[in-house]
Design a protein around this motif. Structure first.
Motif, PDB file in Angstrom:
ATOM      1  N   ASN A  27       0.826  -1.211   0.000  1.00 16.65           N
ATOM      2  CA  ASN A  27       0.000   0.000   0.000  1.00 16.65           C
ATOM      3  C   ASN A  27       0.861   1.261   0.000  1.00 16.65           C
ATOM      4  OD1 ASN A  27      -2.520  -1.353  -0.017  1.00 16.65           O
ATOM      5  ND2 ASN A  27      -2.297  -1.746   2.185  1.00 16.65           N
ATOM      6  N   ASN A  28       1.910   1.232  -0.818  1.00 16.60           N
ATOM      7  CA  ASN A  28       2.834   2.357  -1.003  1.00 16.60           C
ATOM      8  C   ASN A  28       3.620   2.744   0.249  1.00 16.60           C
ATOM      9  OD1 ASN A  28       2.296   2.680  -3.777  1.00 16.60           O
ATOM     10  ND2 ASN A  28       0.418   3.779  -3.265  1.00 16.60           N
ATOM     11  N   THR A  29       3.823   1.790   1.172  1.00 18.16           N
ATOM     12  CA  THR A  29       4.621   2.097   2.365  1.00 18.16           C
ATOM     13  C   THR A  29       6.084   1.680   2.217  1.00 18.16           C
ATOM     14  OG1 THR A  29       4.129  -0.008   3.462  1.00 18.16           O
ATOM     15  CG2 THR A  29       2.610   1.848   3.880  1.00 18.16           C
ATOM     16  N   LEU A  30       6.418   0.984   1.137  1.00 24.31           N
ATOM     17  CA  LEU A  30       7.807   0.581   0.926  1.00 24.31           C
ATOM     18  C   LEU A  30       8.685   1.822   0.850  1.00 24.31           C
ATOM     19  CD1 LEU A  30       9.829  -1.730   0.353  1.00 24.31           C
ATOM     20  CD2 LEU A  30       9.328  -1.403  -2.077  1.00 24.31           C
ATOM     21  N   SER A  31       9.773   1.823   1.626  1.00 34.42           N
ATOM     22  CA  SER A  31      10.610   3.016   1.694  1.00 34.42           C
ATOM     23  C   SER A  31      12.079   2.640   1.842  1.00 34.42           C
ATOM     24  CB  SER A  31      10.184   3.863   2.892  1.00 34.42           C
ATOM     25  OG  SER A  31      11.019   4.983   3.040  1.00 34.42           O
ATOM     26  N   LEU A  32      12.908   3.267   1.033  1.00 39.68           N
ATOM     27  CA  LEU A  32      14.354   3.195   1.218  1.00 39.68           C
ATOM     28  C   LEU A  32      14.671   4.220   2.299  1.00 39.68           C
ATOM     29  CD1 LEU A  32      17.257   2.447   0.619  1.00 39.68           C
ATOM     30  CD2 LEU A  32      17.158   3.885  -1.420  1.00 39.68           C
ATOM     31  N   THR A  33      14.790   3.744   3.531  1.00 38.48           N
ATOM     32  CA  THR A  33      14.880   4.654   4.670  1.00 38.48           C
ATOM     33  C   THR A  33      16.282   5.184   4.923  1.00 38.48           C
ATOM     34  OG1 THR A  33      15.020   2.735   6.123  1.00 38.48           O
ATOM     35  CG2 THR A  33      12.864   3.759   5.876  1.00 38.48           C
ATOM     36  N   LYS A  34      17.311   4.389   4.577  1.00 37.23           N
ATOM     37  CA  LYS A  34      18.681   4.842   4.840  1.00 37.23           C
ATOM     38  C   LYS A  34      19.623   4.339   3.760  1.00 37.23           C
ATOM     39  CE  LYS A  34      18.361   4.859   9.872  1.00 37.23           C
ATOM     40  NZ  LYS A  34      18.780   4.174  11.102  1.00 37.23           N
ATOM     41  N   ILE A  35      20.510   5.215   3.342  1.00 33.46           N
ATOM     42  CA  ILE A  35      21.661   4.832   2.531  1.00 33.46           C
ATOM     43  C   ILE A  35      22.834   4.879   3.507  1.00 33.46           C
ATOM     44  CG2 ILE A  35      23.099   5.397   0.547  1.00 33.46           C
ATOM     45  CD1 ILE A  35      20.613   6.959  -0.560  1.00 33.46           C
ATOM     46  N   LYS A  36      23.255   3.705   3.970  1.00 30.95           N
ATOM     47  CA  LYS A  36      24.233   3.636   5.048  1.00 30.95           C
ATOM     48  C   LYS A  36      25.674   3.757   4.565  1.00 30.95           C
ATOM     49  CE  LYS A  36      21.266   0.899   8.063  1.00 30.95           C
ATOM     50  NZ  LYS A  36      21.190  -0.298   8.906  1.00 30.95           N
ATOM     51  N   ASP A  37      25.971   3.218   3.390  1.00 26.87           N
ATOM     52  CA  ASP A  37      27.338   3.272   2.897  1.00 26.87           C
ATOM     53  C   ASP A  37      27.348   3.006   1.400  1.00 26.87           C
ATOM     54  OD1 ASP A  37      30.067   3.637   3.048  1.00 26.87           O
ATOM     55  OD2 ASP A  37      30.486   1.755   4.082  1.00 26.87           O
ATOM     56  N   ILE A  38      28.301   3.608   0.713  1.00 25.31           N
ATOM     57  CA  ILE A  38      28.502   3.388  -0.719  1.00 25.31           C
ATOM     58  C   ILE A  38      29.994   3.187  -0.933  1.00 25.31           C
ATOM     59  CG2 ILE A  38      28.341   4.374  -3.031  1.00 25.31           C
ATOM     60  CD1 ILE A  38      25.909   5.958  -2.109  1.00 25.31           C
ATOM     61  N   ALA A  39      30.345   2.069  -1.590  1.00 23.36           N
ATOM     62  CA  ALA A  39      31.740   1.761  -1.881  1.00 23.36           C
ATOM     63  C   ALA A  39      31.882   1.498  -3.372  1.00 23.36           C
ATOM     64  CB  ALA A  39      32.191   0.543  -1.080  1.00 23.36           C
ATOM     65  N   VAL A  40      32.996   1.956  -3.937  1.00 26.19           N
ATOM     66  CA  VAL A  40      33.188   1.895  -5.387  1.00 26.19           C
ATOM     67  C   VAL A  40      34.477   1.164  -5.725  1.00 26.19           C
ATOM     68  CG1 VAL A  40      33.346   3.279  -7.492  1.00 26.19           C
ATOM     69  CG2 VAL A  40      32.042   4.140  -5.547  1.00 26.19           C
ATOM     70  N   SER A  41      34.400   0.359  -6.776  1.00 30.98           N
ATOM     71  CA  SER A  41      35.585  -0.262  -7.364  1.00 30.98           C
ATOM     72  C   SER A  41      35.391  -0.259  -8.874  1.00 30.98           C
ATOM     73  CB  SER A  41      35.771  -1.692  -6.846  1.00 30.98           C
ATOM     74  OG  SER A  41      36.894  -2.293  -7.454  1.00 30.98           O
ATOM     75  N   GLY A  42      36.084   0.644  -9.549  1.00 32.02           N
ATOM     76  CA  GLY A  42      35.909   0.766 -11.003  1.00 32.02           C
ATOM     77  C   GLY A  42      34.499   1.211 -11.326  1.00 32.02           C
ATOM     78  N   ASN A  43      33.801   0.408 -12.135  1.00 29.23           N
ATOM     79  CA  ASN A  43      32.415   0.753 -12.483  1.00 29.23           C
ATOM     80  C   ASN A  43      31.395  -0.047 -11.669  1.00 29.23           C
ATOM     81  OD1 ASN A  43      32.774  -1.753 -13.747  1.00 29.23           O
ATOM     82  ND2 ASN A  43      31.504  -1.195 -15.496  1.00 29.23           N
ATOM     83  N   SER A  44      31.864  -0.673 -10.588  1.00 26.01           N
ATOM     84  CA  SER A  44      30.992  -1.441  -9.695  1.00 26.01           C
ATOM     85  C   SER A  44      30.798  -0.660  -8.394  1.00 26.01           C
ATOM     86  CB  SER A  44      31.627  -2.800  -9.408  1.00 26.01           C
ATOM     87  OG  SER A  44      30.801  -3.580  -8.598  1.00 26.01           O
ATOM     88  N   VAL A  45      29.545  -0.528  -7.979  1.00 25.82           N
ATOM     89  CA  VAL A  45      29.213   0.257  -6.796  1.00 25.82           C
ATOM     90  C   VAL A  45      28.378  -0.599  -5.846  1.00 25.82           C
ATOM     91  CG1 VAL A  45      28.132   2.365  -5.941  1.00 25.82           C
ATOM     92  CG2 VAL A  45      29.174   2.346  -8.221  1.00 25.82           C
ATOM     93  N   ALA A  46      28.872  -0.788  -4.632  1.00 27.14           N
ATOM     94  CA  ALA A  46      28.163  -1.561  -3.606  1.00 27.14           C
ATOM     95  C   ALA A  46      27.559  -0.586  -2.599  1.00 27.14           C
ATOM     96  CB  ALA A  46      29.112  -2.524  -2.903  1.00 27.14           C
ATOM     97  N   CYS A  47      26.299  -0.817  -2.251  1.00 31.74           N
ATOM     98  CA  CYS A  47      25.577   0.089  -1.358  1.00 31.74           C
ATOM     99  C   CYS A  47      24.941  -0.704  -0.224  1.00 31.74           C
ATOM    100  CB  CYS A  47      24.460   0.805  -2.106  1.00 31.74           C
ATOM    101  SG  CYS A  47      25.004   1.563  -3.625  1.00 31.74           S
ATOM    102  N   LEU A  48      25.132  -0.247   0.991  1.00 35.19           N
ATOM    103  CA  LEU A  48      24.434  -0.803   2.143  1.00 35.19           C
ATOM    104  C   LEU A  48      23.249   0.103   2.415  1.00 35.19           C
ATOM    105  CD1 LEU A  48      24.127  -2.742   4.525  1.00 35.19           C
ATOM    106  CD2 LEU A  48      25.750  -1.284   5.792  1.00 35.19           C
ATOM    107  N   ILE A  49      22.046  -0.455   2.268  1.00 43.24           N
ATOM    108  CA  ILE A  49      20.824   0.346   2.400  1.00 43.24           C
ATOM    109  C   ILE A  49      19.810  -0.369   3.286  1.00 43.24           C
ATOM    110  CG2 ILE A  49      21.132   1.551   0.206  1.00 43.24           C
ATOM    111  CD1 ILE A  49      19.264  -0.419  -1.111  1.00 43.24           C
TER     112      ILE A  49
END
Length: 132
Positions: A64-86
């Motif tokens: 019912n539209n309650t889905l939410s990305l509440t936090k972007i905790k960390d972003i790490a990059v290696s070349g063109n690959s990006v890992a995100c803890l959310i």
């Protein structure tokens, strides 16, 4: 390359938080490959942008539209690959609640996200919440 990849993914995650579908569509390659973990109705391999938007639309309908990305905790990059803890949260129709961390790994090529692989910190919770 790393700065551009991080910038694209940061814009993407911000657009997710804001519900900005126009920006999301602009940042995803039309042939994006998306791997969603688990054994629930939304799990599996999505082979293009339409299947990704269909999956996400189903998730919003289920919550019912309650889905939410509440936090972007960390972003790490290696070349063109990006890992995100959310962190994601949502309320189900039956009063159940989703509160889970994911690690999303995005591959960026030519300014577009061409691949996403999603890892969940609690697949049992997600499978139970999303159902079959």
């Amino acid at each position: 390359m790393e700065n551009q990849a991080k910038q694209i993914v940061t814009q993407f995650l911000t657009a997710v938080q804001q519900g900005d579908n126009q920006t999301l569509a602009a940042l995803l390659d039309p042939a994006v490959e998306w791997e969603q973990p688990g054994e629930n109705r939304f799990s599996g391999f999505k082979k293009d942008i339409n299947e990704v938007f269909q999956m996400v639309g189903g998730m919003f309908a289920h919550t019912n539209n309650t889905l939410s990305l509440t936090k972007i905790k960390d972003i790490a990059v290696s070349g063109n690959s990006v890992a995100c803890l959310i962190q994601w949260t949502a309320e189900g129709a039956a009063g159940d609640r989703l509160d889970v961390d994911n690690i999303d790994v995005y591959t960026v090529t030519a300014g577009k996200i061409v691949k996403a692989k999603i890892y969940s910190s609690d697949l049992e919770q997600e499978d139970r919440f999303w159902g079959k």
